[in-house]
Design a protein around this motif. Sequence first.
Motif, PDB file in Angstrom:
ATOM      1  N   THR A 243       0.847  -1.230   0.030  1.00 46.99           N
ATOM      2  CA  THR A 243      -0.330   0.064   0.076  1.00 46.99           C
ATOM      3  C   THR A 243       1.050   1.260   0.109  1.00 46.99           C
ATOM      4  N   VAL A 244       1.884   1.321   0.834  1.00 47.49           N
ATOM      5  CA  VAL A 244       2.817   2.381   0.844  1.00 47.49           C
ATOM      6  C   VAL A 244       3.449   2.601  -0.382  1.00 47.49           C
ATOM      7  N   LEU A 245       3.851   1.573  -1.265  1.00 46.19           N
ATOM      8  CA  LEU A 245       4.348   1.776  -2.588  1.00 46.19           C
ATOM      9  C   LEU A 245       3.373   2.141  -3.630  1.00 46.19           C
ATOM     10  N   THR A 246       2.215   1.958  -3.215  1.00 48.27           N
ATOM     11  CA  THR A 246       1.374   2.331  -4.398  1.00 48.27           C
ATOM     12  C   THR A 246       0.871   3.704  -4.230  1.00 48.27           C
TER      13      THR A 246
ATOM     14  N   VAL B  67       1.641   9.382  -5.921  1.00 49.13           N
ATOM     15  CA  VAL B  67       1.810  10.648  -5.364  1.00 49.13           C
ATOM     16  C   VAL B  67       3.194  11.376  -6.282  1.00 49.13           C
ATOM     17  N   VAL B  68       4.049  10.606  -6.535  1.00 51.85           N
ATOM     18  CA  VAL B  68       5.074  10.870  -7.531  1.00 51.85           C
ATOM     19  C   VAL B  68       4.534  11.063  -8.682  1.00 51.85           C
ATOM     20  N   ALA B  69       3.821  10.531  -9.337  1.00 55.43           N
ATOM     21  CA  ALA B  69       3.216  10.578 -10.796  1.00 55.43           C
ATOM     22  C   ALA B  69       2.248  11.880 -10.632  1.00 55.43           C
TER      23      ALA B  69
ATOM     24  N   LEU C  59      -1.479  14.440 -18.377  1.00 55.06           N
ATOM     25  CA  LEU C  59      -2.997  13.932 -18.274  1.00 55.06           C
ATOM     26  C   LEU C  59      -2.836  12.508 -18.146  1.00 55.06           C
ATOM     27  N   VAL C  60      -1.945  11.829 -18.989  1.00 54.84           N
ATOM     28  CA  VAL C  60      -1.573  10.326 -18.641  1.00 54.84           C
ATOM     29  C   VAL C  60      -1.204  10.128 -17.223  1.00 54.84           C
ATOM     30  N   LEU C  61      -0.216  10.892 -16.752  1.00 59.90           N
ATOM     31  CA  LEU C  61       0.302  10.722 -15.437  1.00 59.90           C
ATOM     32  C   LEU C  61      -1.034  10.840 -14.428  1.00 59.90           C
ATOM     33  N   LEU C  62      -1.857  11.858 -14.669  1.00 59.26           N
ATOM     34  CA  LEU C  62      -2.868  12.179 -13.757  1.00 59.26           C
ATOM     35  C   LEU C  62      -3.765  10.865 -13.703  1.00 59.26           C
ATOM     36  N   ALA C  63      -4.003  10.490 -14.745  1.00 59.39           N
ATOM     37  CA  ALA C  63      -4.981   9.416 -14.706  1.00 59.39           C
ATOM     38  C   ALA C  63      -4.229   8.023 -14.094  1.00 59.39           C
ATOM     39  N   VAL C  64      -3.371   7.792 -14.415  1.00 59.72           N
ATOM     40  CA  VAL C  64      -2.529   6.853 -13.607  1.00 59.72           C
ATOM     41  C   VAL C  64      -2.606   6.803 -12.208  1.00 59.72           C
TER      42      VAL C  64
ATOM     43  N   LEU D 212      -4.780   5.340  -6.704  1.00 62.66           N
ATOM     44  CA  LEU D 212      -5.064   5.758  -5.691  1.00 62.66           C
ATOM     45  C   LEU D 212      -6.659   5.230  -5.382  1.00 62.66           C
ATOM     46  N   LEU D 213      -7.522   5.061  -6.367  1.00 61.25           N
ATOM     47  CA  LEU D 213      -8.622   4.597  -6.439  1.00 61.25           C
ATOM     48  C   LEU D 213      -8.585   3.041  -5.993  1.00 61.25           C
ATOM     49  N   ASP D 214      -7.755   2.376  -6.645  1.00 64.09           N
ATOM     50  CA  ASP D 214      -7.341   0.765  -5.991  1.00 64.09           C
ATOM     51  C   ASP D 214      -7.092   0.718  -4.725  1.00 64.09           C
ATOM     52  N   VAL D 215      -6.298   1.671  -4.134  1.00 66.99           N
ATOM     53  CA  VAL D 215      -5.908   1.503  -2.679  1.00 66.99           C
ATOM     54  C   VAL D 215      -7.087   1.934  -1.762  1.00 66.99           C
ATOM     55  N   LEU D 216      -7.980   2.764  -2.117  1.00 67.39           N
ATOM     56  CA  LEU D 216      -8.954   3.277  -1.436  1.00 67.39           C
ATOM     57  C   LEU D 216     -10.232   2.491  -1.271  1.00 67.39           C
TER      58      LEU D 216
END
Length: 249
Positions: A98-101, A106-108, A234-239, A244-248
């Motif tokens: 989870t931390v890695l994800t 955040v970096v992306a 925009l690609v980065l924001l989508a990724v 984040l959605l997958d984590v939440l």
Amino acid sequence: MSTVILALAAGAVIGLALGALGGGGSVLSVPVLIYLLGLTPVAATTTSLVIVTLTCATALTAHARDGHVRWREGLLFAAAGIGPAMLGGVLAGHLPATVLTVAFAVVAAAAAARMLRPRASAPDGTVAVRPARAAAAGAGLGGLTGVLGVGGGFLAVPALVGVLGMRMRSAVGTSLLVITVNSLAALAMRAGTADGLDWVVTGPFAGAAVLGAWDGKRLSARLSGDTLQRAFALVLLAVAGLMLLDVLV
């Protein structure tokens, strides 16, 4: 839909991204290989490295022919990042998934925000780049990519633009050089896992990605640098949002 057709379709999209934007291949290919094509995470990352290496090497030749590769800075970038990437990989083994994800997302997102922020830069070939600065940026990039477990193109382009002052077209071409070198180094470390590759998936995927990279290169020649930069952001924001959605959820 058959596995071969899925592999061809996904390969074409990822090749297009790599050819036009200079990154995004490993970010897109690993989830596709796991969730759509049913590979294990280890097999997916190794397969992704094979695909990304072949695709980036192909796209690199086209960009180099047009003079959009800054060889000196690119090789220094790649060489400086190899050691930190190995250390980052060791650190990643001690961090929760989870931390890695979250860190990846955040970096992306931060890289995308930087790319979307307007900044003035000189035409290609007029920006003086200090070797020490290029080496420091490459080492930092290598450390981040080692921790996050990706090829690094989605971070290399913003670094080349924002830190070294390259125009977008040169950053795209040079990032392909960095990704090719780093992917080859990573493949050398994964030689023991290459025997288990599913070539029914890898072959069509890689072939479609190589052809897609040529189309991506032609697309990049028709669009302005600002348009490419916004598209990449925009690609980065989508990724970032999907991760984040997958984590939440």
